[in-house]
Design an enzyme around this catalytic site. Sequence first.
Site, PDB file in Angstrom:
ATOM      1  CB  SER A   5      -0.861   0.218   1.352  1.00 20.32           C
ATOM      2  OG  SER A   5      -1.501   1.248   1.388  1.00 20.32           O
ATOM      3  CE1 TYR A  32      -4.318  -2.247   4.589  1.00 21.19           C
ATOM      4  CE2 TYR A  32      -3.241  -0.139   4.438  1.00 21.19           C
ATOM      5  CZ  TYR A  32      -4.229  -1.303   3.911  1.00 21.19           C
ATOM      6  OH  TYR A  32      -4.391  -1.380   2.682  1.00 21.19           O
TER       7      TYR A  32
HETATM    8  N1  LIG Z   1      -8.445  -0.407  -1.879  1.00 12.47           N
HETATM    9  C1  LIG Z   1      -7.494   0.280  -1.516  1.00 12.47           C
HETATM   10  O1  LIG Z   1      -7.520   1.809  -1.688  1.00 12.47           O
HETATM   11  C2  LIG Z   1      -6.174  -0.268  -1.256  1.00 12.47           C
HETATM   12  C3  LIG Z   1      -5.058   0.341  -1.237  1.00 12.47           C
HETATM   13  C4  LIG Z   1      -3.871   0.002  -0.866  1.00 12.47           C
HETATM   14  C5  LIG Z   1      -3.866  -1.355  -0.598  1.00 12.47           C
HETATM   15  N2  LIG Z   1      -4.906  -2.068  -0.670  1.00 12.47           N
HETATM   16  C6  LIG Z   1      -4.692  -3.616  -0.441  1.00 12.47           C
HETATM   17  O2  LIG Z   1      -5.193  -4.344  -1.457  1.00 12.47           O
HETATM   18  C7  LIG Z   1      -5.729  -5.471  -0.921  1.00 12.47           C
HETATM   19  C8  LIG Z   1      -7.207  -5.787  -1.602  1.00 12.47           C
HETATM   20  O3  LIG Z   1      -7.848  -4.754  -0.778  1.00 12.47           O
HETATM   21  P1  LIG Z   1      -9.357  -4.207  -1.128  1.00 12.47           P
HETATM   22  O4  LIG Z   1      -9.509  -2.971  -1.313  1.00 12.47           O
HETATM   23  O5  LIG Z   1      -9.872  -5.276  -2.425  1.00 12.47           O
HETATM   24  O6  LIG Z   1     -10.014  -4.973   0.011  1.00 12.47           O
HETATM   25  P2  LIG Z   1     -11.650  -5.711   0.135  1.00 12.47           P
HETATM   26  O7  LIG Z   1     -12.481  -5.519  -0.935  1.00 12.47           O
HETATM   27  O8  LIG Z   1     -11.786  -5.664   1.767  1.00 12.47           O
HETATM   28  O9  LIG Z   1     -11.260  -7.204  -0.168  1.00 12.47           O
HETATM   29  C9  LIG Z   1     -10.250  -7.895   0.735  1.00 12.47           C
HETATM   30  C10 LIG Z   1     -10.050  -9.443   0.311  1.00 12.47           C
HETATM   31  O10 LIG Z   1      -9.103  -9.859   1.187  1.00 12.47           O
HETATM   32  C11 LIG Z   1      -9.486 -11.145   1.491  1.00 12.47           C
HETATM   33  N3  LIG Z   1      -9.404 -11.631   2.866  1.00 12.47           N
HETATM   34  C12 LIG Z   1      -9.326 -10.920   3.920  1.00 12.47           C
HETATM   35  N4  LIG Z   1      -9.008 -11.746   5.144  1.00 12.47           N
HETATM   36  C13 LIG Z   1      -8.616 -13.054   4.553  1.00 12.47           C
HETATM   37  C14 LIG Z   1      -8.106 -14.196   5.197  1.00 12.47           C
HETATM   38  N5  LIG Z   1      -7.826 -14.254   6.428  1.00 12.47           N
HETATM   39  N6  LIG Z   1      -7.902 -15.277   4.286  1.00 12.47           N
HETATM   40  C15 LIG Z   1      -8.421 -15.079   2.785  1.00 12.47           C
HETATM   41  N7  LIG Z   1      -8.521 -14.000   2.540  1.00 12.47           N
HETATM   42  C16 LIG Z   1      -8.740 -12.809   3.225  1.00 12.47           C
HETATM   43  C17 LIG Z   1     -11.087 -11.108   1.621  1.00 12.47           C
HETATM   44  O11 LIG Z   1     -12.023 -12.375   1.147  1.00 12.47           O
HETATM   45  P3  LIG Z   1     -12.800 -12.914   2.415  1.00 12.47           P
HETATM   46  O12 LIG Z   1     -13.207 -12.118   3.199  1.00 12.47           O
HETATM   47  O13 LIG Z   1     -13.757 -13.788   1.554  1.00 12.47           O
HETATM   48  O14 LIG Z   1     -11.880 -13.865   2.987  1.00 12.47           O
HETATM   49  C18 LIG Z   1     -11.155 -10.038   0.297  1.00 12.47           C
HETATM   50  O15 LIG Z   1     -11.238 -10.765  -0.922  1.00 12.47           O
HETATM   51  C19 LIG Z   1      -5.494  -5.568   0.398  1.00 12.47           C
HETATM   52  O16 LIG Z   1      -4.228  -6.170   0.852  1.00 12.47           O
HETATM   53  C20 LIG Z   1      -5.177  -4.187   0.765  1.00 12.47           C
HETATM   54  O17 LIG Z   1      -4.727  -3.661   1.907  1.00 12.47           O
HETATM   55  C21 LIG Z   1      -6.057  -1.659  -1.109  1.00 12.47           C
END
Ligand SMILES: NC(=O)c1ccc[n+]([C@@H]2O[C@H](COP(=O)([O-])OP(=O)(O)OC[C@H]3O[C@@H](n4cnc5c(N)ncnc54)[C@H](OP(=O)(O)O)[C@@H]3O)[C@@H](O)[C@H]2O)c1
Length: 254
Positions: free
Chosen positions: A145, A158
């Site tokens: 991130s 985080y």
């Molecule tokens: N959105 C942003 O602005 C942003 C920015 C920087 C970085 N990121 C990073 O990008 C990644 C995806 O984020 P997102 O925004 O798509 O978040 P999201 O919509 O909340 O999705 C998170 C994903 O992680 C999975 N997950 C969480 N805990 C898990 C576990 N214990 N085992 C297996 N899967 C797990 C969830 O699936 P289940 O709940 O079905 O397990 C879901 O598919 C993350 O690492 C986040 O930190 C996001």
Amino acid sequence: MADLFSMKNRVVLLTGASRGLGRDMALALAGAGATVLCAGRTVKELDQTARAIVRKGGNAHAVPLDITDEADVVAKVGAIISRHRRIDALVNNAGIIHRENIVDTATPDFRKVIETNLISQFVVSREVGRHMLARKYGRIVNISSVLGVVGRASVAGYVSAKHGLIGLTKNLAAELGPHVTANAIAPGYIRTELNVPLQQNKDFNAMLESRTAVARWGKPEDLRGPLLLLASDAGSYITGHTLVIDGGLSPILS
Ligand SMILES: NC(=O)c1ccc[n+]([C@@H]2O[C@H](COP(=O)([O-])OP(=O)(O)OC[C@H]3O[C@@H](n4cnc5c(N)ncnc54)[C@H](OP(=O)(O)O)[C@@H]3O)[C@@H](O)[C@H]2O)c1
């Protein structure tokens, strides 16, 4: 030139494929020809991702997996290798966030974020990395991130985990080369369920739009090109690197 970014005949294990950025990444990887193994805890949503790929003529399978369950990770990685013969690329995308000021944060809440966003990536990368080393081929892409590069109030677990993931990426690159690469993508703010409170915050939106050179929130599709670069042979000479994809938020002081 398009062949350079091709994922044809590649088997990719992608965590967090049930929704958000992971679902879009799954579709992008499959669109480039990969068989995508969609891992996560919510089977119904994983099936939806896999079905969306199959409907478009691609290959995908749901892999129910809690990445914090080490025994399950070991078993599932073994089962995937038995069934598909290989894992060409691993995308460690799954992650969670906990929003609370440090002085109010209970240790288990901090620990859970470190466990989910850093220790699990170590475990999955170790299991898959061992196989990639033996096969002399592999691409690991860790989704860190912009908060792996800078700090921000109220998300200490985080920020700590995402900084740690960039460190882990460098070590994976050092230890798994020369045939396996490991890189990180550090996205800026992209609208997903992870940041709904920020999307609803007027002051945050104003800050983001004025401080970001491209003057908007990111979209999941903004990560497709960077992901394919690092997951395909186009990125053969890139390793240990972190690609910040934030529309100019972090490099520009405004
Ligand atoms: N959105 C942003 O602005 C942003 C920015 C920087 C970085 N990121 C990073 O990008 C990644 C995806 O984020 P997102 O925004 O798509 O978040 P999201 O919509 O909340 O999705 C998170 C994903 O992680 C999975 N997950 C969480 N805990 C898990 C576990 N214990 N085992 C297996 N899967 C797990 C969830 O699936 P289940 O709940 O079905 O397990 C879901 O598919 C993350 O690492 C986040 O930190 C996001």
